[in-house]
Design an enzyme around this catalytic site. Structure first.
Site, short mmCIF file in Angstrom:
data_model
loop_
_atom_site.label_atom_id
_atom_site.label_comp_id
_atom_site.label_asym_id
_atom_site.label_seq_id
_atom_site.Cartn_x
_atom_site.Cartn_y
_atom_site.Cartn_z
N GLU A 162 53.49 18.16 80.41
CA GLU A 162 52.85 18.59 78.94
C GLU A 162 51.40 19.13 79.26
O GLU A 162 50.40 18.22 79.43
CB GLU A 162 52.73 17.11 78.00
CG GLU A 162 54.14 16.67 77.71
CD GLU A 162 54.22 16.04 76.52
OE1 GLU A 162 54.75 16.06 75.48
OE2 GLU A 162 53.02 15.08 76.16
N GLY A 168 49.96 20.53 70.30
CA GLY A 168 49.33 20.67 69.05
C GLY A 168 48.70 21.73 68.66
O GLY A 168 47.91 21.98 67.77
P1 13P Z 1 53.26 18.95 69.92
O1 13P Z 1 54.65 19.35 70.01
O2 13P Z 1 52.95 18.64 68.53
O3 13P Z 1 52.39 20.00 70.51
O4 13P Z 1 53.10 17.69 70.85
C1 13P Z 1 53.53 17.70 72.31
C2 13P Z 1 53.33 16.15 72.56
O5 13P Z 1 52.19 15.76 72.94
C3 13P Z 1 54.63 15.38 72.80
O6 13P Z 1 54.45 14.22 73.44
#
Ligand code: 13P
Length: 248
Positions: A162, A168
Site C-alpha cells: 500500500e 484515499g
Molecule cells: P483506499 O482504498 O480508501 O485508498 O484505502 C486503501 C487502504 O488503506 C486499505 O487498507
C-alpha cells in the site's frame, strides 16, 4: 496456485446500520470465485461474522502482541478469533503513522496473530517522499525483513503493498510501478521463504475501485486487493469481487 483475495478494510467506519451493506453483498455474491474478506471496526466483528456465512471471512484491523493483560483499549488476536475473525491486518500505514508502530511491533503482533490461528495481512509501502527519492524498493525490502517473522507461510501470511500516497487519494501508481514492487516482493519472499514465499498472496492497496480493478488484477504478481473506501458499499466492493473472480 494462489487463491485470489478481495479484502475490505472499513477503517474507523461503520455502525450497526452499515451491516445492511454486508447483507446485500452476501446476497449478491453467495459463492464468489475468490476469497472475500471484510475487516470492520472491532465493534462489528461479531455481528458481521453472523451474517458472513461461508461467503466471506471477517478480520480485525489490528491486535495487541500480548494475549491478555492490562492494556486498556487494546484487543488481542484471540479476541478477534473469539468474535468470529480469521484474519487481522497488521502494520497498516495509518497504524504506523498514528500510533508510531514499528516493524518490530508488527512482527510481534504477527506472531500473536499466528498463535491465535489468525492469518496476518502485513502491510508495507513507501511515502511519496521515499518514492520521489528513488528508495521505494529498498524501503519495502527493509519493512519486509523486519515486519515479517521467520515462520511465515503461504497459509498464515498475506502481504499488502500500500503506497502511503495512494491511500484515499484517488491516485495510484502506474501499472509498471505496481508490477515492479510486486515482482520485487515475490523475489524477496521466495529468496527468504522458498516455496512458501511463492505461495504467499500479494495484495495491492490504495485507491482501488471498480473502474481500475481489472487492470490492477491483470498486473504481475497481484493476487488481489486491500480496499478501503470502495469496500464500504456493497455495489462497489461487489464489482471489485467480480473483477477479481474473472482475473487470471
Ligand atoms: P483506499 O482504498 O480508501 O485508498 O484505502 C486503501 C487502504 O488503506 C486499505 O487498507
Amino acid at each position: 496456485m494462489r487463491k485470489k483475495l478481495a479484502a475490505g478494510n472499513w477503517k474507523m467506519n461503520g455502525l450497526v446500520d452499515s451491516l445492511s451493506q454486508v447483507e446485500t453483498l452476501v446476497a449478491q455474491h453467495p459463492a464468489p470465485g475468490c476469497d472475500v474478506l471484510l475487516c470492520p471496526p472491532a465493534t462489528l466483528i461479531s455481528a458481521m461474522s453472523a451474517i458472513a456465512g461461508s461467503a466471506l471471512s471477517i478480520g480485525g484491523q489490528d491486535c495487541h502482541q500480548a494475549q491478555t493483560g492490562a492494556h486498556t483499549g487494546d484487543i488481542s488476536a484471540q479476541m478477534i478469533r473469539d468474535a468470529g475473525g480469521n484474519y487481522v491486518i497488521l502494520g497498516h500505514s495509518e497504524r504506523r503513522a498514528d500510533h508510531d508502530e514499528s516493524d518490530a511491533q508488527v512482527a510481534a503482533k504477527t506472531k500473536a496473530a499466528w498463535d491465535a490461528d489468525l492469518i496476518a495481512i502485513i502491510c508495507v509501502g513507501e511515502t511519496e517522499a521515499q518514492r520521489d527519492a528513488g528508495t521505494t524498493l529498498q524501503i519495502i525490502r527493509d519493512q519486509l525483513a523486519s515486519s515479517v517473522p521467520d515462520g511465515a507461510t503461504g497459509t498464515n501470511t498475506v502481504i499488502a503493498y500500500e503506497p502511503v500516497w495512494a491511500i484515499g487519494t484517488g491516485r495510484t501508481p502506474s501499472l509498471p510501478q505496481i508490477a515492479q514492487v510486486h515482482d520485487d516482493l515475490r523475489t524477496t519472499l521466495t529468496a527468504r521463504f522458498g516455496t512458501q514465499g511463492d505461495a504467499m498472496r500479494l495484495l495491492y492497496g490504495g485507491s482501488v475501485k471498480p473502474s481500475n480493478a481489472d487492470e490492477i488484477f491483470a498486473t504481475s504478481n497481484v493476487d488481489g486487493a486491500l480496499v478501503g473506501g470502495a469496500s464500504l458499499k456493497a455495489t462497489d466492493f461487489g464489482a471489485i469481487i467480480t473483477a477479481l473472480s474473472k482475473a487470471h
